[in-house]
Scaffold this active site. Structure first.
Site, PDB file in Angstrom:
ATOM      1  N   GLY A  11       6.761  -4.095  -1.211  1.00 48.95           N
ATOM      2  CA  GLY A  11       6.164  -4.762  -2.372  1.00 48.95           C
ATOM      3  C   GLY A  11       7.236  -5.415  -3.221  1.00 48.95           C
ATOM      4  O   GLY A  11       7.118  -5.530  -4.441  1.00 48.95           O
ATOM      5  N   ALA A  13       8.174  -8.341  -3.777  1.00 49.90           N
ATOM      6  CA  ALA A  13       7.885  -9.544  -4.564  1.00 49.90           C
ATOM      7  C   ALA A  13       6.962  -9.259  -5.743  1.00 49.90           C
ATOM      8  O   ALA A  13       6.620 -10.169  -6.492  1.00 49.90           O
ATOM      9  CB  ALA A  13       7.260 -10.612  -3.662  1.00 49.90           C
ATOM     10  N   GLY A  17       8.847  -4.545  -8.238  1.00 50.71           N
ATOM     11  CA  GLY A  17       9.963  -4.946  -7.381  1.00 50.71           C
ATOM     12  C   GLY A  17      10.973  -5.795  -8.137  1.00 50.71           C
ATOM     13  O   GLY A  17      12.182  -5.590  -8.031  1.00 50.71           O
ATOM     14  N   ARG A  92      -6.825  -1.246  -7.027  1.00 50.39           N
ATOM     15  CA  ARG A  92      -8.275  -1.140  -7.120  1.00 50.39           C
ATOM     16  C   ARG A  92      -8.800  -2.397  -7.803  1.00 50.39           C
ATOM     17  O   ARG A  92      -8.354  -2.765  -8.879  1.00 50.39           O
ATOM     18  CB  ARG A  92      -8.674   0.086  -7.947  1.00 50.39           C
ATOM     19  CG  ARG A  92     -10.168   0.391  -7.873  1.00 50.39           C
ATOM     20  CD  ARG A  92     -10.545   1.428  -8.906  1.00 50.39           C
ATOM     21  NE  ARG A  92     -10.150   2.774  -8.512  1.00 50.39           N
ATOM     22  CZ  ARG A  92     -10.990   3.701  -8.040  1.00 50.39           C
ATOM     23  NH1 ARG A  92     -12.261   3.419  -7.902  1.00 50.39           N
ATOM     24  NH2 ARG A  92     -10.558   4.896  -7.735  1.00 50.39           N
ATOM     25  N   GLN A 112       3.312   2.489   7.716  1.00 51.42           N
ATOM     26  CA  GLN A 112       4.661   2.607   7.134  1.00 51.42           C
ATOM     27  C   GLN A 112       5.247   3.985   7.406  1.00 51.42           C
ATOM     28  O   GLN A 112       6.441   4.119   7.696  1.00 51.42           O
ATOM     29  CB  GLN A 112       4.632   2.298   5.633  1.00 51.42           C
ATOM     30  CG  GLN A 112       4.375   0.800   5.374  1.00 51.42           C
ATOM     31  CD  GLN A 112       4.433   0.407   3.909  1.00 51.42           C
ATOM     32  OE1 GLN A 112       4.695   1.237   3.037  1.00 51.42           O
ATOM     33  NE2 GLN A 112       4.185  -0.861   3.634  1.00 51.42           N
ATOM     34  N   ASP A 159       5.403   9.377 -15.980  1.00 48.54           N
ATOM     35  CA  ASP A 159       4.604  10.260 -16.837  1.00 48.54           C
ATOM     36  C   ASP A 159       5.524  11.238 -17.585  1.00 48.54           C
ATOM     37  O   ASP A 159       5.334  11.497 -18.777  1.00 48.54           O
ATOM     38  CB  ASP A 159       3.589  11.034 -15.980  1.00 48.54           C
ATOM     39  CG  ASP A 159       2.800  10.094 -15.081  1.00 48.54           C
ATOM     40  OD1 ASP A 159       2.183   9.161 -15.609  1.00 48.54           O
ATOM     41  OD2 ASP A 159       2.826  10.276 -13.850  1.00 48.54           O
ATOM     42  N   HIS A 187      -0.715  11.995 -10.195  1.00 51.11           N
ATOM     43  CA  HIS A 187      -0.393  10.853 -11.061  1.00 51.11           C
ATOM     44  C   HIS A 187      -1.686  10.086 -11.313  1.00 51.11           C
ATOM     45  O   HIS A 187      -2.003   9.100 -10.654  1.00 51.11           O
ATOM     46  CB  HIS A 187       0.647   9.940 -10.412  1.00 51.11           C
ATOM     47  CG  HIS A 187       0.754   8.622 -11.123  1.00 51.11           C
ATOM     48  ND1 HIS A 187       1.284   8.514 -12.387  1.00 51.11           N
ATOM     49  CD2 HIS A 187       0.368   7.372 -10.778  1.00 51.11           C
ATOM     50  CE1 HIS A 187       1.214   7.252 -12.778  1.00 51.11           C
ATOM     51  NE2 HIS A 187       0.657   6.537 -11.824  1.00 51.11           N
TER      52      HIS A 187
HETATM   53  P1  NAX Z   1       2.118  -6.109  -7.818  1.00 46.80           P
HETATM   54  O1  NAX Z   1       0.736  -6.441  -7.396  1.00 46.80           O
HETATM   55  O2  NAX Z   1       2.830  -6.952  -8.801  1.00 46.80           O
HETATM   56  O3  NAX Z   1       3.048  -6.075  -6.506  1.00 46.80           O
HETATM   57  C1  NAX Z   1       2.680  -5.428  -5.339  1.00 46.80           C
HETATM   58  C2  NAX Z   1       3.373  -6.137  -4.190  1.00 46.80           C
HETATM   59  O4  NAX Z   1       3.155  -5.392  -3.008  1.00 46.80           O
HETATM   60  C3  NAX Z   1       2.862  -7.558  -3.940  1.00 46.80           C
HETATM   61  O5  NAX Z   1       3.950  -8.459  -3.924  1.00 46.80           O
HETATM   62  C4  NAX Z   1       2.203  -7.441  -2.568  1.00 46.80           C
HETATM   63  O6  NAX Z   1       2.328  -8.645  -1.807  1.00 46.80           O
HETATM   64  C5  NAX Z   1       2.981  -6.297  -1.952  1.00 46.80           C
HETATM   65  N1  NAX Z   1       2.301  -5.621  -0.848  1.00 46.80           N
HETATM   66  C6  NAX Z   1       0.979  -5.360  -0.693  1.00 46.80           C
HETATM   67  N2  NAX Z   1       0.756  -4.757   0.481  1.00 46.80           N
HETATM   68  C7  NAX Z   1       1.958  -4.607   1.080  1.00 46.80           C
HETATM   69  C8  NAX Z   1       2.374  -4.065   2.325  1.00 46.80           C
HETATM   70  N3  NAX Z   1       1.491  -3.575   3.202  1.00 46.80           N
HETATM   71  N4  NAX Z   1       3.682  -4.073   2.614  1.00 46.80           N
HETATM   72  C9  NAX Z   1       4.581  -4.600   1.764  1.00 46.80           C
HETATM   73  N5  NAX Z   1       4.241  -5.150   0.575  1.00 46.80           N
HETATM   74  C10 NAX Z   1       2.951  -5.142   0.235  1.00 46.80           C
HETATM   75  O7  NAX Z   1       2.088  -4.596  -8.262  1.00 46.80           O
HETATM   76  P2  NAX Z   1       3.142  -3.778  -9.156  1.00 46.80           P
HETATM   77  O8  NAX Z   1       2.819  -3.967 -10.582  1.00 46.80           O
HETATM   78  O9  NAX Z   1       4.509  -4.093  -8.684  1.00 46.80           O
HETATM   79  O10 NAX Z   1       2.724  -2.281  -8.810  1.00 46.80           O
HETATM   80  C11 NAX Z   1       2.918  -1.740  -7.523  1.00 46.80           C
HETATM   81  C12 NAX Z   1       2.221  -0.398  -7.384  1.00 46.80           C
HETATM   82  O11 NAX Z   1       2.768   0.556  -8.277  1.00 46.80           O
HETATM   83  C13 NAX Z   1       0.717  -0.435  -7.697  1.00 46.80           C
HETATM   84  O12 NAX Z   1       0.040   0.310  -6.689  1.00 46.80           O
HETATM   85  C14 NAX Z   1       0.623   0.297  -9.019  1.00 46.80           C
HETATM   86  O13 NAX Z   1      -0.636   0.904  -9.194  1.00 46.80           O
HETATM   87  C15 NAX Z   1       1.717   1.309  -8.867  1.00 46.80           C
HETATM   88  N6  NAX Z   1       2.201   1.970 -10.083  1.00 46.80           N
HETATM   89  C16 NAX Z   1       2.557   3.269 -10.005  1.00 46.80           C
HETATM   90  C17 NAX Z   1       3.067   3.976 -11.076  1.00 46.80           C
HETATM   91  C18 NAX Z   1       3.449   5.415 -10.948  1.00 46.80           C
HETATM   92  O14 NAX Z   1       3.826   6.000 -11.973  1.00 46.80           O
HETATM   93  N7  NAX Z   1       3.401   6.079  -9.802  1.00 46.80           N
HETATM   94  C19 NAX Z   1       3.214   3.326 -12.395  1.00 46.80           C
HETATM   95  C20 NAX Z   1       3.255   1.844 -12.324  1.00 46.80           C
HETATM   96  C21 NAX Z   1       2.319   1.210 -11.333  1.00 46.80           C
HETATM   97  O15 NAX Z   1       1.034   1.131 -11.901  1.00 46.80           O
END
Ligand code: NAX
Length: 328
Positions: A11, A13, A17, A92, A112, A159, A187
């Protein structure tokens, strides 16, 4: 000179990231003397943006950055990986049922996990950030039978950091004076930030606060719903703070917790504190020499017990759902 550590970011991009990669390349993930090679995994639609980020990384001329490879093939991305940050996930969207969400993410984290199993280095350490993080970690772990289960972790450090900050604001303490805070469970909104064992400048935090109403009605919901509050304020979900927490999680795992302190990590349960074995749940952990241990022997009062159990039940339900979908 040290051999570079291979760090894979999925992810790459996305918005997390973008906030993460520059700090990895500048030495904050592993240490200011550890060279790194980056592997960026994206889906085909994300490759061009990842290339743009790689151009910016080049333009920083980071002394520790020894190479960047960009791919949409997990087998390539995880080849020889020492550290893997699984950030990309399927969010979601409106009208999506929980089962659809779990299935969509299973389609990401199962392959993965298999690629990690087949191609990563023997010392691989995995942090899952992409939500639902705990259950995505469980799916990846299940697809990687040859990798020790404890190498798969889920992020609750954001958190944890949020809870420290809220507690500092309430008591007027410095964040650096707060120790031994714990996030338990999932989480998600059911997570339980526990201050009963926490210390503020050496004094028990719960006794210092001495306000169970604030604890139940303000502190816990503020920490648990902080992600939604950020979206409301910023118009986008937490990115820099999430990237910072991912950096903290791995740095602590690799470099150790301070004497007398611990951190919170989503790790595979060994049955401690009544959390069903095998669930990936957040616990208080100490780290040393690249390994971690769940802190043992903490007394859990009724207030905490109810909340830990509720969050762990949610994790068990998610596990049952992905089992039914054939994802684990
Ligand atoms: P974005 O939507 O900005 O970026 C996600 C990226 O992942 C996109 O560039 C997409 O093309 C890429 N992607 C999707 N499927 C993929 C795959 N199979 N292989 C490689 N890349 C793939 O999301 P972002 O704001 O960066 O958040 C990423 C994730 O972090 C989300 O699931 C979000 O819910 C989660 N979070 C988790 C947190 C935690 O505390 N554990 C907090 C922050 C965030 O909400």
């Amino acid at each position: 000179t040290r051999t570079p550590v291979n760090v894979t970011v999925t992810g790459a991009a996305g918005q997390i990231g973008y906030a993460l990669l520059f700090r990895i390349a500048s030495g904050h993930l592993l240490g200011s003397d550890v060279p790194v090679k980056l592997r960026l995994l994206e889906i085909p639609q994300g490759l061009k943006a990842a290339e743009g980020t790689a151009m910016e990384l080049d333009d920083c001329a980071f002394p520790l950055l020894r190479g960047i490879e960009i791919t949409d093939d997990p087998d390539v991305a995880f080849d020889g990986a020492n550290v893997a940050l699984l950030v990309g996930a399927r969010p979601r969207t409106k009208g999506m049922e929980r089962g659809d969400l779990l299935a969509a993410n299973g389609g990401i984290f199962k392959p993965q996990g298999k690629a990690i199993n087949d191609h990563a280095a023997d010392d691989i350490k995995v942090l899952v950030v992409g939500n639902p993080a705990n259950t995505n970690a469980l799916i990846a772990r299940s697809a990687a039978p040859d990798v020790p289960a404890e190498r798969f972790t889920a992020m609750t450090r954001l958190d944890h950091n949020r809870a420290i900050s809220q507690l500092a604001a309430k008591t007027g303490a410095a964040v650096s004076d707060i120790k031994r805070l714990t996030i338990w469970g999932n989480h998600s909104a059911t997570q339980y930030p526990d201050i009963f064992h926490a210390e503020i400048a050496g004094k028990n935090a719960a006794e210092t606060v001495n306000d169970e109403t604030w604890l139940a009605d303000t502190f816990i919901p503020t920490v648990a719903k902080r992600g939604a509050a950020i979206i409301e304020a910023r118009g986008a979900s937490s990115a820099a703070s999430a990237a910072n927490a991912a950096i903290d999680h791995v740095y602590t795992w690799v470099n150790g917790t301070a004497e007398g302190d611990w951190t919170s990590m989503g790790v595979v349960s060994d049955g401690s504190y009544g959390v069903a074995e095998g669930l990936i749940s957040s616990f208080p952990v100490t780290t040393k020499g690249g390994a971690y241990e769940i802190v043992q022997g903490l007394e859990i009062n009724d207030f905490s017990r109810t909340r830990i159990d509720a969050s762990v039940k949610e994790l068990a339900d998610e596990r049952d759902a992905v089992r039914e979908l054939g994802l684990i």
